[in-house]
Design an enzyme around this catalytic site. Structure first.
Site, short mmCIF file in Angstrom:
data_model
loop_
_atom_site.label_atom_id
_atom_site.label_comp_id
_atom_site.label_asym_id
_atom_site.label_seq_id
_atom_site.Cartn_x
_atom_site.Cartn_y
_atom_site.Cartn_z
N ASP A 59 -28.50 91.66 0.68
CA ASP A 59 -28.36 91.47 2.14
C ASP A 59 -28.24 92.29 3.02
O ASP A 59 -28.40 93.82 2.80
CB ASP A 59 -26.87 91.43 2.51
CG ASP A 59 -25.63 91.34 3.63
OD1 ASP A 59 -25.76 89.58 3.56
OD2 ASP A 59 -25.58 92.50 4.71
N TYR A 64 -30.06 96.89 9.96
CA TYR A 64 -30.21 98.30 9.43
C TYR A 64 -31.65 98.83 8.86
O TYR A 64 -31.62 99.76 8.50
CB TYR A 64 -29.88 97.41 7.77
CG TYR A 64 -28.38 96.39 8.08
CD1 TYR A 64 -27.82 96.94 8.68
CD2 TYR A 64 -28.52 95.88 7.18
CE1 TYR A 64 -26.48 95.84 8.63
CE2 TYR A 64 -26.93 95.17 7.38
CZ TYR A 64 -26.10 95.19 7.76
OH TYR A 64 -25.08 94.39 7.73
N LYS A 94 -30.07 89.17 9.45
CA LYS A 94 -28.79 89.06 10.27
C LYS A 94 -30.00 88.86 11.91
O LYS A 94 -30.74 90.19 12.31
CB LYS A 94 -27.79 89.32 10.24
CG LYS A 94 -27.18 89.63 9.53
CD LYS A 94 -26.05 90.36 9.64
CE LYS A 94 -25.59 90.47 7.59
NZ LYS A 94 -25.71 91.50 6.87
N HIS A 127 -25.48 88.36 14.16
CA HIS A 127 -24.88 89.71 13.66
C HIS A 127 -23.19 89.58 14.46
O HIS A 127 -22.39 90.07 13.20
CB HIS A 127 -25.54 90.93 13.76
CG HIS A 127 -25.39 92.20 13.28
ND1 HIS A 127 -27.04 92.73 12.47
CD2 HIS A 127 -24.47 91.90 11.86
CE1 HIS A 127 -26.07 93.28 11.73
NE2 HIS A 127 -25.09 93.17 11.51
#
Ligand code: A2P
Length: 330
Positions: A59, A64, A94, A127
């Site tokens: 994930d 990120y 996302k 997200h």
């Protein structure tokens, strides 16, 4: 981390997503780190170790900064023979809020795919249910952190187009409440397959879990251990006395009790560890179970949300209070 290149021949339970039967491994590896990005090399090595241990779901998110090392780790895993092809993995990413505009969804996904060096994702999620000022990558500085209500219709139509184009096998949501999931369902031609939310014994999301499941949407748990070590998380889950007692009596760790419990609730799990021993431990949840009595004790743990997301509350933005952001689910 071990240096052997031998892959563990280990397969663990999967869920079948309701709309297309796509298989999603129950336990996935989260790659969000705080501060955002973390170390490129550490992330890549951790992912390789995870593949070796049997993890098949990874994930990530545009936010990120881990799409690049994940993509590199996948290439390396294939080249050293840990896996035969990318198709053996389930990759989730996302859409970040600065791309949460109808016309920016497809470019956002293409950018993620470029970083990941992949032709398709398995799952692409919105997200957060909010749009931030366009054109800024990642988290922007305070002055530019302008928030707008997301136009669910245009964004979801664009998400559906991403799936129709074959750039992602499934689409879904993250951090959506019952009300906001219902708003998406009301306009969707392709319904969301997954809603990824905070989920652990201290924040059980009973209403949301039941609502999602009754609509064929798989709930996916982030922060299943309370996201200890991040600015949004704490040790409150791993230090919970009730969980400690159950873990001691069973000869398991608190983390394993949390993950086993989440599995028994029928949710998919995204757990983050970049430590080989803990990654291994987090997979060892399938050949034992919690008793009725233990489940009851967990059920009685007082509830509160850990990740409040106060950053999305603004007097000029779409959510002026936490109550509004979470539609009272706090
Ligand atoms: P580390 O990466 O050093 O293992 P969550 O999945 O709820 O977001 O929690 C992630 C945090 O929990 C990370 O800081 C991770 O640290 C830690 N963690 C992951 N697995 C375990 C475990 N089995 N025992 C204790 N801490 C863990």
């Amino acid at each position: 981390m071990g240096s052997s290149l031998e892959a563990t021949s280990f397969s663990f339970p999967e869920y079948a997503l309701s709309w297309n039967g796509q298989r999603l491994p129950v336990v996935g590896l989260g790659t969000a780190s705080d501060p955002v990005g973390g170390s490129y090399l550490l992330t890549k090595l951790a992912i390789l170790e995870a593949i070796k241990l049997g993890y098949r779901h990874f994930d990530t998110a545009s936010l990120y900064g881990t799409e690049l090392p994940l993509g590199e780790a996948i290439i390396e895993a294939i080249s050293i023979g840990l896996i035969k092809s990318r198709d053996e993995l389930f990759i989730t990413s996302k859409l970040w809020c600065t791309d949460a505009y109808g016309e920016l969804v497809l470019p956002g996904l293409r950018r993620s795919l470029q970083y990941l060096k992949l032709e398709y994702l398995d799952l692409y999620l919105i997200h957060w249910p909010i749009s931030l000022r366009k054109g800024i990558e990642g988290v922007s500085g305070d002055t530019e952190y302008l928030m707008f209500p997301m136009d669910f219709s245009s964004v979801w139509v664009a998400m559906e187009d991403c799936q129709r184009l074959g750039l992602t096998k499934s689409i879904g949501l993250s951090n959506f409440t019952c009300k906001k999931v219902a708003d998406i369902l009301a306009i969707a031609k392709i319904p969301p397959a997954v809603n990824q939310v905070e989920f652990n014994p201290l924040w059980k999301q009973k209403k949301l879990r039941e609502f999602c499941h009754s609509n064929g949407i798989l709930l996916s748990a982030y922060s299943p251990l309370g996201a200890i070590g991040t600015s949004w998380g704490s040790n409150r889950v791993l230090e919970c006395q009730v969980l400690k007692e159950i873990a001691k009596a069973k000869g398991k760790t608190v983390a394993q009790v949390c993950l086993r419990w989440a599995y028994e609730q029928g949710v998919s799990i995204v757990v983050k560890s970049f430590n080989g021993e803990r990654m291994k431990q987090n997979l060892e949840i399938f050949n034992w179970s919690l008793s009725e009595d233990e489940l009851k004790k967990i059920d009685d743990i007082p509830q509160s949300r850990g990740c409040q997301a106060e950053d999305f509350i603004s007097k000029d933005g779409p959510f002026k209070t936490l109550e509004e952001l979470w539609d009272g689910e706090i």
